[in-house]
Design a protein around this motif. Structure first.
Motif, PDB file in Angstrom:
ATOM      1  N   ALA A 111       0.787  -1.237   0.005  1.00 33.71           N
ATOM      2  CA  ALA A 111      -0.119   0.080  -0.003  1.00 33.71           C
ATOM      3  C   ALA A 111       0.880   1.308  -0.032  1.00 33.71           C
ATOM      4  N   ALA A 112       1.919   1.053   0.420  1.00 34.47           N
ATOM      5  CA  ALA A 112       2.907   2.257   0.531  1.00 34.47           C
ATOM      6  C   ALA A 112       3.313   2.576  -1.009  1.00 34.47           C
ATOM      7  N   ALA A 113       2.943   2.070  -1.945  1.00 36.74           N
ATOM      8  CA  ALA A 113       3.054   2.488  -3.416  1.00 36.74           C
ATOM      9  C   ALA A 113       2.671   3.868  -3.734  1.00 36.74           C
ATOM     10  N   ILE A 114       1.610   3.991  -2.973  1.00 39.54           N
ATOM     11  CA  ILE A 114       0.929   5.252  -3.244  1.00 39.54           C
ATOM     12  C   ILE A 114       1.923   6.657  -2.946  1.00 39.54           C
ATOM     13  N   GLY A 115       1.990   7.283  -3.825  1.00 43.77           N
ATOM     14  CA  GLY A 115       2.963   8.381  -3.588  1.00 43.77           C
ATOM     15  C   GLY A 115       4.455   8.327  -3.920  1.00 43.77           C
ATOM     16  N   ARG A 116       4.769   6.935  -4.215  1.00 44.18           N
ATOM     17  CA  ARG A 116       6.178   6.588  -4.631  1.00 44.18           C
ATOM     18  C   ARG A 116       6.152   7.094  -6.274  1.00 44.18           C
ATOM     19  N   THR A 117       7.489   6.988  -6.657  1.00 43.61           N
ATOM     20  CA  THR A 117       7.811   7.312  -8.247  1.00 43.61           C
ATOM     21  C   THR A 117       8.215   6.454  -9.095  1.00 43.61           C
ATOM     22  N   LEU A 118       7.692   6.363 -10.088  1.00 49.04           N
ATOM     23  CA  LEU A 118       8.134   5.269 -11.338  1.00 49.04           C
ATOM     24  C   LEU A 118       8.877   6.220 -12.252  1.00 49.04           C
ATOM     25  N   ARG A 119       9.958   5.571 -13.014  1.00 50.14           N
ATOM     26  CA  ARG A 119      10.484   6.554 -14.056  1.00 50.14           C
ATOM     27  C   ARG A 119      10.087   5.878 -15.415  1.00 50.14           C
ATOM     28  N   MET A 120       9.479   6.628 -16.346  1.00 52.41           N
ATOM     29  CA  MET A 120       9.128   6.352 -17.518  1.00 52.41           C
ATOM     30  C   MET A 120       9.643   7.170 -18.736  1.00 52.41           C
ATOM     31  N   ASN A 121      10.019   6.901 -19.365  1.00 51.17           N
ATOM     32  CA  ASN A 121      10.729   7.535 -20.394  1.00 51.17           C
ATOM     33  C   ASN A 121      11.717   8.665 -19.787  1.00 51.17           C
ATOM     34  N   GLY A 122      12.499   8.268 -18.995  1.00 54.35           N
ATOM     35  CA  GLY A 122      13.267   9.166 -18.178  1.00 54.35           C
ATOM     36  C   GLY A 122      12.505  10.320 -17.326  1.00 54.35           C
ATOM     37  N   GLU A 123      11.279  10.305 -17.216  1.00 53.04           N
ATOM     38  CA  GLU A 123      10.665  11.243 -16.404  1.00 53.04           C
ATOM     39  C   GLU A 123       9.878  10.283 -15.137  1.00 53.04           C
ATOM     40  N   ALA A 124       9.998  11.136 -14.165  1.00 52.73           N
ATOM     41  CA  ALA A 124       9.377  10.840 -12.801  1.00 52.73           C
ATOM     42  C   ALA A 124       7.775  11.100 -12.984  1.00 52.73           C
ATOM     43  N   TRP A 125       7.286   9.876 -12.621  1.00 51.21           N
ATOM     44  CA  TRP A 125       5.545  10.022 -12.300  1.00 51.21           C
ATOM     45  C   TRP A 125       5.413   9.269 -11.182  1.00 51.21           C
ATOM     46  N   GLN A 126       4.077  10.137 -10.125  1.00 46.59           N
ATOM     47  CA  GLN A 126       3.954   9.854  -9.075  1.00 46.59           C
ATOM     48  C   GLN A 126       2.690   8.693  -9.089  1.00 46.59           C
ATOM     49  N   VAL A 127       2.757   7.467  -8.368  1.00 41.95           N
ATOM     50  CA  VAL A 127       1.629   6.793  -8.261  1.00 41.95           C
ATOM     51  C   VAL A 127       0.599   7.455  -7.324  1.00 41.95           C
ATOM     52  N   ILE A 128      -0.793   7.436  -7.910  1.00 45.85           N
ATOM     53  CA  ILE A 128      -1.699   7.907  -7.187  1.00 45.85           C
ATOM     54  C   ILE A 128      -2.819   6.941  -6.809  1.00 45.85           C
ATOM     55  N   GLY A 129      -2.819   5.768  -7.387  1.00 46.91           N
ATOM     56  CA  GLY A 129      -3.999   4.846  -7.285  1.00 46.91           C
ATOM     57  C   GLY A 129      -3.632   3.456  -7.999  1.00 46.91           C
TER      58      GLY A 129
END
Length: 116
Positions: free
Chosen positions: A52-70
């Motif tokens: 559940a702590a994945a919410i608020g974590r960051t993924l890197r896609m195409n060199g950019e940071a994306w925040q997990v919201i759901g």
């Protein structure tokens, strides 16, 4: 590798589905092209072991940071999209900039509606 699908904020309410944790996109996030993502259950399991702590974590896609919201429930499917294998949903607001983004291959869209 992740297969991402752009979706309008209305997709999830139209389908009558809510995330199991977190939330889905807002209109403002879509209109401003904010880098937030909603995961499928499969991506949540593969990338975060269903933590559940994945919410608020960051993924890197195409060199950019994306925040997990759901995270969507395991039963979530996109009707009319046979064989959908996407793992991540990113917001799409139909802004002029987003509609003209041909460089990434956004030549078509799938529309889903609910009859009254």
């Amino acid at each position: 590798r992740l297969l991402a699908t752009r979706a309008s904020p209305s997709l999830f309410p139209t389908l009558g589905v809510k995330p199991v944790i977190g939330r889905t996109f807002t209109e403002a996030e879509a209109d401003q092209s904010q880098r937030v993502v909603v995961l499928t259950d499969g991506a949540w399991a593969r990338l975060f072991q269903r933590d559940a702590a994945a919410i608020g974590r960051t993924l890197r896609m195409n060199g950019e940071a994306w925040q997990v919201i759901g995270v969507m429930p395991p039963s979530f499917v996109v009707p009319g999209y046979p064989g959908f294998t996407g793992e991540v949903f990113t917001p799409f607001g139909f802004t002029p900039e987003q509609k003209s983004d041909a460089q990434r291959g956004y030549e078509y869209s799938l529309s889903i509606a609910r009859l009254k």
